[in-house]
Scaffold this active site. Structure first.
Site, short mmCIF file in Angstrom:
data_model
loop_
_atom_site.label_atom_id
_atom_site.label_comp_id
_atom_site.label_asym_id
_atom_site.label_seq_id
_atom_site.Cartn_x
_atom_site.Cartn_y
_atom_site.Cartn_z
N HIS A 269 -3.68 -26.91 -103.18
CA HIS A 269 -4.28 -28.10 -102.54
C HIS A 269 -5.59 -28.51 -103.20
CE1 HIS A 269 -1.47 -28.54 -99.20
NE2 HIS A 269 -1.44 -27.23 -99.12
N ASP A 329 -3.33 -21.70 -98.29
CA ASP A 329 -1.95 -21.98 -97.88
C ASP A 329 -1.14 -22.62 -99.00
OD1 ASP A 329 -3.76 -24.16 -97.59
OD2 ASP A 329 -2.20 -25.30 -96.57
N GLU A 330 0.15 -22.45 -98.90
CA GLU A 330 1.15 -23.17 -99.69
C GLU A 330 0.87 -23.20 -101.20
OE1 GLU A 330 2.93 -26.57 -96.89
OE2 GLU A 330 0.84 -26.96 -97.41
N VAL A 331 0.65 -22.03 -101.77
CA VAL A 331 0.41 -21.97 -103.21
C VAL A 331 1.75 -21.96 -103.95
CG1 VAL A 331 -0.74 -20.75 -105.08
CG2 VAL A 331 -1.71 -20.71 -102.77
N ASP A 382 -0.66 -17.73 -94.56
CA ASP A 382 -0.04 -17.36 -95.85
C ASP A 382 -0.77 -16.18 -96.49
OD1 ASP A 382 -0.15 -20.13 -95.10
OD2 ASP A 382 1.11 -20.61 -96.84
#
Lengths: 534, 534
Positions: A269, A329-331, A382
């Site tokens: 992000h 998050d969300e790597v 995460d």
């Protein structure tokens, strides 16, 4: 339900009975949202007159006149209690009305500090003839009591103000009650943030989680790295938060007993970060050569950690709260995988081909940087899920759908604190996302010890910005966020019935509209005063 | 897509090329929504100065100064074209800038009339150096041309105004392009209606369908039957539309070339009518005795038709449009079935137990009442579906989901005109109800003759009020309604690609925001000027 008949002749006795029911019902207990822990009210009511209504400090109060937080709150709540009264507060008034004094006493004169994770928000309040007594440990608790008082006052059909004899003992169920705003996917003008802080105080929220940067834009104007916003914001002059803007938000929030929790989400992000900070993001490779696109922050370069240490040093001094949100998050691993230098670094570190280890390595570095700055770090779930040495973590924010209480249980079993966000993603509107969905949430309905349940420190409403900006933020947030607010503040046993909550929330929503908050309707019906600000 | 890099050095040639693309793209063709039928624009651009910008009437124009519709429009569009310029229009200005004159000519001086079903909205416009020539058959067509002109003007990064050399021939694909607002389920303050009329004009909508009364409330203050609103409105003083309010709405709409189509829906959807008009609704029976509840309008009593004749006589004189909407949807037969007097009437009339015959009988009576008042009646599709003698019907509004084009085909085969609403129910928000859903609609994609297709006179966006009031009306309506507007105005072949439309609609949405319309974002991104009015 919604059509109100009016003008019909009724017999006096019936009318009196109706009045009593209205007083018992709509105008007292139903009038406070979120519901106080204990509220005893009587049908005895006292008339209030704006010309003879005073706020003052109790003799024993540690805070006295000059206490900024309360002095300012008295002005604000005077206008909120008497919305029709236009004369400025504080001007000498002559009146033949009986005076009514609100006497506020606090145990600690924490007038110049900031609310923090340990701040008591407990208050007691008694409303008698001519007087209300409000006692709290801290000024933050007194603010909550003033909000409650403002909701207890009502107007009859002729516009006269009344408050009923009432006794209240109140405190929040959860210490952390937050709202996340995303100022990266769309830029929110400072006014829109301040308006949200107003509305948050009305529902007794106490944390503004500022998801200030993300992939699409970097509006935070850094002192240390001004290129981050001049290259990474949607516009380098008009779509940024200057240091002065940030100070204004923090100060405005403080006055309302609201903490400002900044989030600088990495290593994913971060697309917008790369615009103004060369070599920060990982160059992605295709066919053995750089493709020209970039992935997450490059965890293989020492310069990355030098940059992050400098950035977080600044951020830690700008934002006074002891918490900081580090994201995580969300790597997406695909770019890291493509990059030969990252792969070489993996080999050197002995991570093999397990990129979660690389991610954990990176996050631990960042957590250590902020720990050294005396900050408690929050990470998205995460990080907990792939982190082996979980003891370095402190607070985990659970956001994924599915069995979120299973995740909560795993986190508290590991001895870490939890903020629950999964059930309160309010950015999606529509019929399946109505207020009742956000009301029927049971954050502690998992198998665990009392000690483990205490690790659930609260919850958070998330308003992501893909489809939201200042044009639709307020009606999308309110009053649905208020449903979550009651779940986080009030006694679950007293507030588990949707049908009972419905008329109370309708009433509260009309109060929000009256206060200029563009809170959308729950269903067919009307408010005495409709929203006019179009 | 949304992150805009800025401040980077580029070579002059590349920069020039980029400028040309921007001019060809964003600032000309892309700048007009809905897309004109024919638009030829050049990269040649002319600077405009508010100090030297004039509207005037062409010498051959049938309308000249004193034409209220155009005189007022010149003032409005001056402000819309130069939003930063605060000086009042019409004041003598001294300027060294080259003058630019917009010369408007119309064939008919219909300045004092109302737009109607036959009004031409066709216009031609040419923009040259120092001059724009706008020609139309009617003042309503000239209004559409002025809207287009206002969208052709753009500002560069330094705030200077420009317009490109342009030739336009334009006319609407469909004659009827409506928006329904529901002021019964929630009361909409007059200001909210006027603001909607403003935004409608920006998207070239031309019919405001005023679903003014329904079950929950009756806000229309009738001269003949004042009890209808004093008993049936949410509040008899604050939640009503007075005769003066209605006149104001009609006049405001007229100035923008918008027809006001009132709907008084019966025999169902009339609960609120019963409050102020005794014996109008059918008493429901339970166990052989009246249950105390009421059903649809009572079709068995002569007094019903006397009342309706008087009401529609009034309504026909208050609302000048030649169309009137009679509703007729969703009639629940259970109450009629329970009532012995209604059943006896059925026997007498030879309807047996077929209640659709009773409904058809009632609707035919109402249609005849309004026909005698020289009004063309519109009914919801339900009436067509159960009506045997369909020849008494004129215009059918198709609203049900499913194969709505099958229904359209049935209606046009019966020789009746159609307004299509099914695909444009915008009251539901959420991810599956995004703008593209309302854009990818093909109203004529059914098997039929050219003559039959001509019977599809247009379409309508419906904004029902269960969950909508003045707090959320605007972001829920715009810019999604604009997607429907292009489908109804523009050439289908030029406007069938969602990906091509996306940046154009984003651009148009920013124009709406700039004009103070709280139009919500389509996706991640930003406008040069964000919405500030919080």
């Amino acid at each position: 339900m919604s059509a109100v008949s009016s003008g019909q002749q009724t017999r006096p006795m019936y009318y009196l009975l109706l009045l009593m029911i209205l007083q018992l019902g709509l105008h007292t207990a139903e009038g406070v949202w979120p519901l106080p822990q204990t509220l005893i009210s009587s049908t005895e009511r006292f008339p209030l007159s704006p010309q003879a209504f005073y706020f003052g400090y109790g003799r024993q109060s540690a805070a006295q006149q000059g206490c900024s937080v309360l002095d300012e709150a008295f002005k604000r709540y005077f206008s909120l209690i008497f919305p029709d009264y236009t004369s400025a507060y504080g001007i000498l008034r002559f009146s033949t009305d009986k005076p009514f004094t609100v006497e506020v006493s606090v145990d600690r004169a924490d007038c110049d500090g900031y609310p923090d994770e340990n701040s008591s928000e407990r208050y007691n309040m008694s409303v008698f003839a001519g007087r209300a007594s409000l006692k709290a440990e801290t000024v933050w608790g007194a603010l909550r009591g003033l909000e409650t008082l403002s909701q207890l006052v009502y107007q009859d059909d002729f516009g006269s103000y009344f408050v009923n004899k009432t006794d209240i003992e109140d405190f929040p169920r959860f210490q952390f009650r937050g709202i996340l705003l995303d100022t990266s996917r769309h830029y929110l003008p400072v006014q829109a943030i301040l308006k949200t802080l107003d509305a948050m105080a009305y529902s007794k929220f106490n944390v503004f989680h500022w998801h200030i940067v993300d992939d699409p834009s970097f509006p935070y104007q850094s002192r240390t790295f001004p290129m981050l916003s001049s290259k990474g914001a949607f516009h380098p002059m008009t779509h940024i938060y200057t240091q002065s803007d940030v100070r204004r938000v923090i100060s405005y929030a403080r006055m309302r007993g609201i903490r400002v929790l900044p989030e600088f989400d990495s290593p994913g992000h971060t697309k917008s970060w790369g615009q103004g900070q060369p070599d920060l993001l990982t160059p992605c490779y295709k066919g053995g050569i750089p493709s020209g696109t970039f992935g997450p922050v490059n965890p293989a370069l020492p310069s990355t950690y030098q940059f992050m240490a400098a950035l977080f040093k600044e951020v830690s001094s700008v934002f006074p709260d002891s918490y900081i949100h580090l994201g995580g998050d969300e790597v997406d691993f695909s770019c890291w995988k493509s990059n030969p230098y990252v792969r070489a670094f993996m080999q050197k570190m002995g991570f093999g081909s397990d990129f979660t280890k690389l991610e954990a390595f990176y996050m631990e570095k960042i957590v250590n940087i902020t720990s050294a700055l005396n900050k408690t770090s929050i990470v998205w779930q995460d990080v907990f899920d792939y982190h082996e040495r979980r003891s370095s973590l402190s607070v985990v924010e659970v956001w994924r759908e599915g069995c979120y209480l299973c995740e909560v249980r795993r986190v508290v079993k590991a001895g870490l604190r939890v903020i629950l966000a999964s059930p309160w993603y309010l950015d999606q509107p529509g019929p399946t996302h109505n207020w009742a969905r956000y009301y029927t949430v049971w954050p502690l309905a998992f198998k665990g010890t009392e000690e483990q349940k205490k690790l659930v420190i609260g919850g958070e409403v998330c308003m992501w910005g893909e489809y939201v900006d200042a044009t639709n933020l307020t009606p999308r947030l309110w009053p649905r966020a208020s449903a979550a607010a009651e779940r986080l503040w009030s006694d679950e046993k007293q507030t588990s019935n949707v049908d009972k909550a419905f008329p109370r929330l309708q009433d509260f929503r009309c109060k929000l509209v009256r206060r200029g908050i563009q809170a959308e309707p729950l269903y067919v019906g009307h408010c005495k005063q409709e929203y006019q600000g179009v």
